[in-house]
Enzyme design. Sequence first.
Site, PDB file in Angstrom:
ATOM      1  N   TYR A  80       0.845  -1.199   0.000  1.00  0.00           N
ATOM      2  CA  TYR A  80       0.000   0.000   0.000  1.00  0.00           C
ATOM      3  C   TYR A  80       0.880   1.250   0.000  1.00  0.00           C
ATOM      4  CZ  TYR A  80      -3.877   3.094   0.999  1.00  0.00           C
ATOM      5  OH  TYR A  80      -4.827   4.078   0.898  1.00  0.00           O
ATOM      6  N   PHE A 132      -9.169  19.389 -24.821  1.00  0.00           N
ATOM      7  CA  PHE A 132      -9.494  17.974 -24.932  1.00  0.00           C
ATOM      8  C   PHE A 132     -10.801  17.784 -24.152  1.00  0.00           C
ATOM      9  CE2 PHE A 132      -9.265  13.475 -23.691  1.00  0.00           C
ATOM     10  CZ  PHE A 132      -9.235  12.944 -24.966  1.00  0.00           C
ATOM     11  N   THR A 133     -11.594  16.792 -24.537  1.00  0.00           N
ATOM     12  CA  THR A 133     -12.935  16.640 -23.940  1.00  0.00           C
ATOM     13  C   THR A 133     -12.906  16.616 -22.404  1.00  0.00           C
ATOM     14  OG1 THR A 133     -12.662  14.265 -24.234  1.00  0.00           O
ATOM     15  CG2 THR A 133     -13.974  15.422 -25.892  1.00  0.00           C
ATOM     16  N   ASP A 223       0.207  19.098 -21.274  1.00  0.00           N
ATOM     17  CA  ASP A 223      -0.469  17.799 -21.348  1.00  0.00           C
ATOM     18  C   ASP A 223       0.377  16.920 -22.266  1.00  0.00           C
ATOM     19  OD1 ASP A 223      -2.003  15.588 -22.020  1.00  0.00           O
ATOM     20  OD2 ASP A 223      -3.902  16.684 -22.130  1.00  0.00           O
ATOM     21  N   LYS A 266      -1.775   6.213 -22.992  1.00  0.00           N
ATOM     22  CA  LYS A 266      -1.138   6.520 -24.289  1.00  0.00           C
ATOM     23  C   LYS A 266       0.371   6.556 -24.093  1.00  0.00           C
ATOM     24  CE  LYS A 266      -5.370   8.815 -24.811  1.00  0.00           C
ATOM     25  NZ  LYS A 266      -6.099   9.966 -24.328  1.00  0.00           N
ATOM     26  N   ARG A 389     -15.500  12.818 -33.741  1.00  0.00           N
ATOM     27  CA  ARG A 389     -14.889  13.969 -33.080  1.00  0.00           C
ATOM     28  C   ARG A 389     -15.445  15.200 -33.787  1.00  0.00           C
ATOM     29  NH1 ARG A 389     -12.233  12.380 -28.216  1.00  0.00           N
ATOM     30  NH2 ARG A 389     -14.473  12.352 -27.999  1.00  0.00           N
ATOM     31  N   PHE A 455     -21.272  12.245 -25.431  1.00  0.00           N
ATOM     32  CA  PHE A 455     -20.875  11.355 -26.531  1.00  0.00           C
ATOM     33  C   PHE A 455     -20.552   9.948 -26.048  1.00  0.00           C
ATOM     34  CE2 PHE A 455     -17.174  13.589 -24.948  1.00  0.00           C
ATOM     35  CZ  PHE A 455     -16.235  12.585 -24.801  1.00  0.00           C
TER      36      PHE A 455
HETATM   37  C1  PLP Z   1      -6.570  10.745 -23.456  1.00  0.00           C
HETATM   38  C2  PLP Z   1      -6.190  12.101 -23.141  1.00  0.00           C
HETATM   39  C3  PLP Z   1      -6.487  12.662 -21.901  1.00  0.00           C
HETATM   40  C4  PLP Z   1      -7.259  11.921 -20.837  1.00  0.00           C
HETATM   41  O1  PLP Z   1      -6.623  10.754 -20.451  1.00  0.00           O
HETATM   42  P1  PLP Z   1      -7.444   9.489 -19.870  1.00  0.00           P
HETATM   43  O2  PLP Z   1      -6.382   8.543 -19.455  1.00  0.00           O
HETATM   44  O3  PLP Z   1      -8.292   8.974 -20.972  1.00  0.00           O
HETATM   45  O4  PLP Z   1      -8.256   9.975 -18.741  1.00  0.00           O
HETATM   46  C5  PLP Z   1      -6.072  13.963 -21.666  1.00  0.00           C
HETATM   47  N1  PLP Z   1      -5.426  14.658 -22.613  1.00  0.00           N
HETATM   48  C6  PLP Z   1      -5.133  14.145 -23.822  1.00  0.00           C
HETATM   49  C7  PLP Z   1      -4.402  14.965 -24.820  1.00  0.00           C
HETATM   50  C8  PLP Z   1      -5.505  12.858 -24.134  1.00  0.00           C
HETATM   51  O5  PLP Z   1      -5.227  12.364 -25.353  1.00  0.00           O
END
Ligand code: PLP
Length: 482
Positions: A80, A132-133, A223, A266, A389, A455
């Site tokens: 932990y 970003f969304t 980001d 990613k 998108r 979405f």
């Molecule tokens: C995917 C993504 C996010 C969010 O990440 P999650 O792991 O899906 O929560 C934020 N910013 C960018 C540019 C992304 O491609």
Amino acid sequence: MEEIKFYYGENIPLELHKVRVVQKLHLVPIERRLKALEEGGFNTFRLTTKDVFLDMLTDSGTNAMSDNQIAAMMQADDAYAGSQSFFKLQKAVEDVLGKKYFLPVHQGRAAENILCHAYIRKGNLIPMNYHFTTTMAHITQYGGRVTELLYDEGFNVDSDYPFKGNMHIEKLEETIKTHGAENIPFIRVEASTNLIGGQPFSIQNLREVRAIADKYNIRLVLDASLLGENAYLIHLREEEFKNCSLGEIIKTMTDLADIVYFSARKLSSSRGGGICTNDHEIYRELEPLIPLFEGFLTYGGISVREIEAMAVGLYETLDETMIRQSPDFIAYLVKSLDDHGVPMVKPAGVLGAHVNAMEICKHIPQNEYPAGALAAALFLVSGIRGMERGTLSNQRDEDGNETLANMELVRLAVPRRVFTLSQIKYVVDRMTWLYENRELIGGLRFVYEPPVLRFFMGGLEPVSDWPQKLMAKFKADFGDSL
Ligand SMILES: *Cc1c(COP(=O)(O)O)cnc(C)c1O
């Protein structure tokens, strides 16, 4: 960067890895695909994988892991608090991203939640190259607003401009003067700007943003979810960095930001996320929020196995053969579709190929979601699952009106090292057929519209019987073929 030449001059991207674990795919008949669309509200997010042939929804958490990542997962240290797996990851973050303080979070949006919770107050404005969304949702949730400052080229799907993700420097300074630096807790730049087609910014531009941030004493947040690919495109396109390694380019980028956060779904081809900084004060401000929202500081809601995979995956981000496979496949996909006349976003970006639905479905008004309709139609005729998108991914304004998107795109994601070239060729074939039959595609309307991030789980229906007509044409042309 080494190029592999073919004797016959054919220019195809060659896989520099071998496949040692496989998963069987299912290409179900078109009648079943139509049924699946009906069951899933014509929303590709709601399809289930038993009906999907090529899953090009996203590159998030769907990348192939390396043998070394899987091996590392077997040795994870379950604890932990004080897990050794965490310290390996912390070291990887410092080695690759150049930041010594690291806070783990369960995925990218969790990092956004922490940052917005710490810094956003009602009425604040966040300038960024593009939203970003999940970023937008968190900023507005905490009472902030977003302003997007791309150059015009960024919105022009036909422009070959190499750095469409660049932030508009003059507008940035104007925005700060108009709104006051005290109302701007941070400036956000997104590597490989996701929603405009995975388009990179240049380091030249990032340096200019940094200079403005310094001038007005505002934090700069990067980001870095798609950092490796942005670095690869800088290597290809920005003269100054032609002879630099990916590692050098990545460090140059992260050095310019006060705070770097990422989705490890990613970056690093694992699952999880993180926030890192060299600023002790920032670290102290964010630290207490991790146990509150995520978990103890040495796991942050991530399984220790994934922490091990993330550490190895971060180092592999420095390996050009790992990073370039997806962008090179995307470039091939974009070029092949473009050669067949299919309107594509150019130049080819990262994370996926982006089909220009605004152009293909000119006959569908934006409030009937042309990109959503094209994504549904493509699934129907191929079993390929892409992602809308466009307007459907936007949120309504405060008065409940649709905010029409600048672009209507269908993204065909190419997860890292997952697909083979023959699968990419199948995408070219079916997408080209659909383009030639585009007038058969019709619009969609909501039957169930969730209030936030609609979405994801929204349900829609076709405005006419166009899916049946499209299916009839498919059967006329392809006979018994799946
Ligand atoms: C995917 C993504 C996010 C969010 O990440 P999650 O792991 O899906 O929560 C934020 N910013 C960018 C540019 C992304 O491609």
